[in-house]
Design a protein around this motif. Structure first.
Motif: not given
Length: 117
Positions: A1-2, A30-31, A46-49, A53-54
């Protein structure tokens, strides 16, 4: 998912996912690690890795609702900033061109005209 990105007030890259905005919290190869922008004030976890860019992983759901007008306001300010850098138009003209494309809810959230200039 972009994912979708926007720009902060200081020109830094921010991630937007499902109406929530995240700031870059770190990088390892790259993370790229992102935290909810409301974390410093509210400690929402809330966090995102992302990897290239995906979205790779999402942690701890939000316990707050998002404000679509707030995100649109930030995008409008970013557009004003970009137009101001790329054209020779007067500040009033640049701001009014962007405001013409905004709806009333977004325009009401923007700072006063003098502050934007």
């Amino acid at each position: 998912m972009s994912v979708e990105f926007t720009e902060s007030e200081k020109g830094r890259k921010k991630l937007v996912d499902n109406g929530h905005t995240y700031y870059k919290n770190g990088k390892n190869g790259e993370r790229v690690y992102w935290k909810c922008e409301k974390y410093p004030r509210t400690k929402y976890r809330a966090r995102i890795i992302t990897v290239k860019d995906e979205i790779g992983k999402f942690f701890n759901g939000h316990n707050h609702i998002f404000d679509a007008a707030e995100i649109a306001e930030k995008e409008a300010i970013s557009k004003i900033r970009q137009l101001a850098k790329s054209t020779q138009d007067a500040p009033d003209s640049v701001i009014s061109n962007v405001l013409d494309d905004c709806d009333q809810a977004v325009a009401s959230k923007l700072p006063k005209m003098q502050s934007i200039k």
